[in-house]
Design a protein around this motif. Structure first.
Motif, PDB file in Angstrom:
ATOM      1  N   ASP A 196     -15.354  52.552  54.457  1.00  0.00           N
ATOM      2  CA  ASP A 196     -16.052  52.704  53.179  1.00  0.00           C
ATOM      3  C   ASP A 196     -17.530  53.004  53.384  1.00  0.00           C
ATOM      4  N   ARG A 197     -18.175  52.337  54.339  1.00  0.00           N
ATOM      5  CA  ARG A 197     -19.613  52.538  54.550  1.00  0.00           C
ATOM      6  C   ARG A 197     -19.915  53.889  55.175  1.00  0.00           C
ATOM      7  N   ILE A 198     -19.154  54.276  56.192  1.00  0.00           N
ATOM      8  CA  ILE A 198     -19.417  55.556  56.860  1.00  0.00           C
ATOM      9  C   ILE A 198     -19.112  56.722  55.923  1.00  0.00           C
ATOM     10  N   GLU A 199     -17.920  56.712  55.327  1.00  0.00           N
ATOM     11  CA  GLU A 199     -17.561  57.786  54.398  1.00  0.00           C
ATOM     12  C   GLU A 199     -18.497  57.790  53.198  1.00  0.00           C
ATOM     13  N   GLY A 200     -18.833  56.610  52.710  1.00  0.00           N
ATOM     14  CA  GLY A 200     -19.693  56.518  51.534  1.00  0.00           C
ATOM     15  C   GLY A 200     -21.051  57.142  51.760  1.00  0.00           C
ATOM     16  N   PHE A 201     -21.607  56.935  52.939  1.00  0.00           N
ATOM     17  CA  PHE A 201     -22.916  57.528  53.210  1.00  0.00           C
ATOM     18  C   PHE A 201     -22.838  59.044  53.184  1.00  0.00           C
ATOM     19  N   PHE A 202     -21.942  59.624  53.937  1.00  0.00           N
ATOM     20  CA  PHE A 202     -21.917  61.085  54.066  1.00  0.00           C
ATOM     21  C   PHE A 202     -21.385  61.762  52.812  1.00  0.00           C
ATOM     22  N   ARG A 203     -20.573  61.074  52.043  1.00  0.00           N
ATOM     23  CA  ARG A 203     -20.134  61.628  50.761  1.00  0.00           C
ATOM     24  C   ARG A 203     -21.311  61.711  49.792  1.00  0.00           C
ATOM     25  N   GLY A 204     -22.146  60.681  49.789  1.00  0.00           N
ATOM     26  CA  GLY A 204     -23.274  60.667  48.865  1.00  0.00           C
ATOM     27  C   GLY A 204     -24.496  61.396  49.361  1.00  0.00           C
ATOM     28  N   ALA A 205     -24.607  61.566  50.674  1.00  0.00           N
ATOM     29  CA  ALA A 205     -25.814  62.188  51.253  1.00  0.00           C
ATOM     30  C   ALA A 205     -25.423  63.098  52.403  1.00  0.00           C
ATOM     31  N   GLY A 236     -36.256  54.189  58.672  1.00  0.00           N
ATOM     32  CA  GLY A 236     -36.657  53.199  57.689  1.00  0.00           C
ATOM     33  C   GLY A 236     -35.669  52.043  57.630  1.00  0.00           C
ATOM     34  N   GLU A 237     -36.207  50.841  57.464  1.00  0.00           N
ATOM     35  CA  GLU A 237     -35.369  49.661  57.243  1.00  0.00           C
ATOM     36  C   GLU A 237     -35.156  49.499  55.743  1.00  0.00           C
ATOM     37  N   MET A 238     -33.911  49.640  55.299  1.00  0.00           N
ATOM     38  CA  MET A 238     -33.578  49.514  53.888  1.00  0.00           C
ATOM     39  C   MET A 238     -33.262  48.058  53.574  1.00  0.00           C
ATOM     40  N   GLY A 239     -34.246  47.344  53.038  1.00  0.00           N
ATOM     41  CA  GLY A 239     -34.053  45.946  52.699  1.00  0.00           C
ATOM     42  C   GLY A 239     -33.484  45.796  51.304  1.00  0.00           C
ATOM     43  N   GLU A 240     -32.187  45.998  51.190  1.00  0.00           N
ATOM     44  CA  GLU A 240     -31.562  46.031  49.857  1.00  0.00           C
ATOM     45  C   GLU A 240     -30.101  45.612  49.976  1.00  0.00           C
ATOM     46  N   SER A 241     -29.643  44.765  49.052  1.00  0.00           N
ATOM     47  CA  SER A 241     -28.264  44.278  49.118  1.00  0.00           C
ATOM     48  C   SER A 241     -27.370  44.871  48.038  1.00  0.00           C
ATOM     49  N   HIS A 242     -27.904  45.679  47.149  1.00  0.00           N
ATOM     50  CA  HIS A 242     -27.108  46.182  46.032  1.00  0.00           C
ATOM     51  C   HIS A 242     -26.616  47.614  46.237  1.00  0.00           C
ATOM     52  N   HIS A 243     -27.499  48.512  46.591  1.00  0.00           N
ATOM     53  CA  HIS A 243     -27.122  49.932  46.681  1.00  0.00           C
ATOM     54  C   HIS A 243     -27.625  50.516  47.995  1.00  0.00           C
ATOM     55  N   ALA A 244     -27.504  49.762  49.084  1.00  0.00           N
ATOM     56  CA  ALA A 244     -28.152  50.150  50.332  1.00  0.00           C
ATOM     57  C   ALA A 244     -27.659  51.486  50.870  1.00  0.00           C
ATOM     58  N   ILE A 245     -26.354  51.731  50.853  1.00  0.00           N
ATOM     59  CA  ILE A 245     -25.822  52.983  51.411  1.00  0.00           C
ATOM     60  C   ILE A 245     -26.331  54.181  50.611  1.00  0.00           C
ATOM     61  N   ARG A 246     -26.293  54.070  49.277  1.00  0.00           N
ATOM     62  CA  ARG A 246     -26.801  55.172  48.449  1.00  0.00           C
ATOM     63  C   ARG A 246     -28.293  55.397  48.705  1.00  0.00           C
ATOM     64  N   MET A 247     -29.045  54.323  48.793  1.00  0.00           N
ATOM     65  CA  MET A 247     -30.487  54.456  48.988  1.00  0.00           C
ATOM     66  C   MET A 247     -30.827  54.990  50.377  1.00  0.00           C
ATOM     67  N   MET A 248     -30.036  54.650  51.391  1.00  0.00           N
ATOM     68  CA  MET A 248     -30.231  55.253  52.716  1.00  0.00           C
ATOM     69  C   MET A 248     -30.158  56.766  52.614  1.00  0.00           C
ATOM     70  N   GLY A 249     -29.221  57.255  51.811  1.00  0.00           N
ATOM     71  CA  GLY A 249     -29.108  58.693  51.619  1.00  0.00           C
ATOM     72  C   GLY A 249     -30.305  59.280  50.895  1.00  0.00           C
ATOM     73  N   GLU A 250     -30.770  58.603  49.849  1.00  0.00           N
ATOM     74  CA  GLU A 250     -31.938  59.089  49.109  1.00  0.00           C
ATOM     75  C   GLU A 250     -33.173  59.171  50.003  1.00  0.00           C
ATOM     76  N   TYR A 251     -33.359  58.177  50.834  1.00  0.00           N
ATOM     77  CA  TYR A 251     -34.563  58.098  51.661  1.00  0.00           C
ATOM     78  C   TYR A 251     -34.522  59.049  52.854  1.00  0.00           C
ATOM     79  N   THR A 252     -33.337  59.589  53.185  1.00  0.00           N
ATOM     80  CA  THR A 252     -33.239  60.532  54.297  1.00  0.00           C
ATOM     81  C   THR A 252     -32.897  61.941  53.825  1.00  0.00           C
ATOM     82  N   ALA A 253     -33.071  62.204  52.536  1.00  0.00           N
ATOM     83  CA  ALA A 253     -32.890  63.564  52.030  1.00  0.00           C
ATOM     84  C   ALA A 253     -33.924  64.480  52.699  1.00  0.00           C
ATOM     85  N   PRO A 254     -33.655  65.768  52.764  1.00  0.00           N
ATOM     86  CA  PRO A 254     -34.588  66.690  53.422  1.00  0.00           C
ATOM     87  C   PRO A 254     -36.026  66.502  52.940  1.00  0.00           C
TER      88      PRO A 254
END
Length: 536
Positions: free
Chosen positions: A303-312, A262-280
């Motif tokens: 920050d981006r790499i760690e942030g993704f895997f920490r949150g998702a 999925g293309e996450m078209g978002e500038s505010h919480h993109a990393i967090r939302m990437m995790g939400e959208y790829t949850a099991p």
């Protein structure tokens, strides 16, 4: 292999700009088929095709009028089937775009929907009455400028469009629309595609109460060139119903063993939302524009790499530095590079060492740069609307350069966008087999990544290093790798313990006795043999 997508490298092809086979100046499906050997030799796992469906081309194919046919400018369904067959014969997976949040205003469903307030498709799009003073129902803005609402005299209502007025938004609160979209996907899955890339995946649902978006909480000191960025898009997109829709899509894909991104078209919480959208049970992987900006600092990437895997921890990202919507990364990050070629090599090593899947943008493997275009040469509605800034998208979409012949071997006639001298100098033929070329560096890196379980699936552990150094360990135990980078043009000398001799392709990294010299834009991979310590 069931999870072939996990850690895979996908190559994005923009059909209009890859290869013209019929001398009309526009790339097409037979042209792509002709050039698939290049992708196989490069070493990628999959090819993603940007839209090739029937379209009036107001937004270069992202305004679809028939989701189950090929636009004649690109070829036929038979051409598509031949492309898939050839890709599979070469061991390449095929992913195609699905632009489902909106259609073209020339789609038959919209023609029917706008004809009256009472018809079978009257609720397939987002319609709203005006305020008593005739103004739109709320303050939502279009990405491409102006209000996100256009008046339709037939229904005496406004319709929603997050992009061009010729791209009306579908109403996914209507279950019939969801069923229709799943049917479109099934059509292509039955033709053998291996997965989908979903455009603007967080735009499907809107707030049914049509509440105003608030101002962006990040205070602006002056207006932006595009006022869309001055709102916090709390109600026009990113609705919770999107997640249940992702689960419906996943159920269909699981029937076929197909993958999704999925293309996450978002500038505010993109990393967090990437995790939400790829949850099991949702999308397999997701990418955003987070790594497609101008920051090239170690802290930013960490920050981006760690942030993704920490949150998702159960999610999965796809990382990319460039695509068809942004300035090419060699042009963006050139202030941090010794030269475009050296920067391109370091960026390749950096991207291909990140935990997750990877997407490459066509021409990236040549160290290609953005094309400086005159206003009269533009075709992109966004670039035209906001000229001269922000830079439009045509600058990155100019044709692929294959050789030194006129128009770079892309076409024998004038192409739809020009191939200018700076871009023409970087071509496949000239870099193939050339020692030290960007192309051969990419080929070596991709081959190295395929043989390294650590780079394909190992977890990441970042080291606490002073900038401009970035270092992280991928994997555990035998096969683990230290990935070490100098993200600057000033050489650094460090002592590294707990590692062996460098392996794989490196950039400006030389062992000097017990110390390691990291030249400008250095990149090096070191096998881990013990506790890793890096000191100046």
């Amino acid at each position: 292999m069931k999870d072939w997508w996990r850690g895979a490298v996908t190559y994005q092809v923009y059909p209009r700009s890859f290869q013209d086979s019929n001398d009309d100046g526009v790339g097409d499906l037979p042209g792509i088929t002709r050039r698939l050997d290049h992708l196989a030799q490069l070493g990628v796992d999959a090819v993603w095709l940007s839209p090739f469906f029937k379209s009036p081309m107001k937004d270069m194919g992202y305004d679809v009028s028939d989701y189950c046919d090929v636009d004649p400018v690109f070829g036929t369904l038979a051409d598509f089937d031949a492309l898939v067959g050839r890709a599979h014969a070469l061991g390449l997976k095929v992913i195609i775009d699905q632009v489902l949040s909106h259609t073209s205003d020339q789609h038959p469903a919209f023609a029917e929907s706008r004809s009256s307030r009472v018809n079978p498709k009257s609720d397939w799009y987002v319609w709203a009455d005006p305020w008593y003073d005739g103004t739109p129902p709320n303050n939502w803005l279009s990405v491409f400028g102006g209000p996100a609402w256009t008046w339709d005299a037939r229904r005496k209502q406004y319709y929603l469009h997050n992009f061009l007025a010729s791209q009306p938004d579908l109403n996914y609160h209507n279950p019939e629309v969801q069923d229709w979209a799943l049917g479109n996907m099934r059509f292509w899955l039955d033709r053998g595609v291996d997965g989908f890339r979903f455009d603007t995946v967080n735009y499907f649902f809107h707030d049914p109460m049509l509440r105003d978006n608030p101002a962006d909480y990040r205070v602006k000191t002056e207006p932006e060139a595009n006022p869309y960025g001055m709102q916090y898009h709390l109600f026009s997109k990113n609705q919770p119903e999107n997640l249940a829709w992702m689960e419906r899509i996943r159920c269909l894909l699981d029937e076929y063993g197909a993958a999704s991104v999925g293309e996450m078209g978002e500038s505010h919480h993109a990393i967090r939302m990437m995790g939400e959208y790829t949850a099991p049970g949702r999308l397999h992987q997701c990418y955003s524009f987070e790594l497609m900006g101008y920051d090239y600092s170690p802290g930013f990437f960490r920050d981006r790499i760690e942030g993704f895997f920490r949150g998702a921890p159960d999610g999965w990202p796809m990382w990319a530095f460039s695509n068809h919507d942004v300035v090419r990364h060699v042009s963006r990050w050139l202030p941090y590079g010794e030269s475009p070629e050296v920067l391109a090599k370091q960026a390749a090593a950096l991207l291909l060492s990140f935990e997750g899947s990877i997407c490459l943008w066509q021409g990236e493997e040549l160290g290609q740069t953005d094309t400086a275009l005159d206003f009269e040469e533009l075709t992109d509605p966004q670039g035209i609307a906001f000229w001269p800034e922000p830079v439009g998208r045509d600058n990155t979409r100019t044709p692929m350069v294959w050789d030194a012949s006129p128009h770079g071997g892309f076409s024998r006639v004038k192409p739809w966008l020009p191939v200018k001298p700076e871009q023409a100098a970087r071509h496949v033929e000239g870099q193939t087999g050339a020692q030290g070329s960007v192309l051969e560096h990419y080929r070596a890196l991709l081959a190295f990544r395929k043989t390294s379980q650590a780079l394909r699936s190992g977890r990441s552990r970042f080291l606490d290093l002073d900038e401009p150094l970035l270092g992280f360990v991928r994997g555990e135990g035998e096969g683990a790798l230290l990935c070490l980078f100098n993200l600057s043009t000033v050489a650094r000398v460090v002592t590294v313990s707990g590692v062996g001799t460098a392996v794989g392709p490196s950039v400006h990294a030389v062992a000097e006795g017990e110390r390691l010299r990291l030249g400008p834009n250095a990149a090096v991979f070191l096998p881990v043999t013990g506790e890793v310590i890096v000191t100046d």
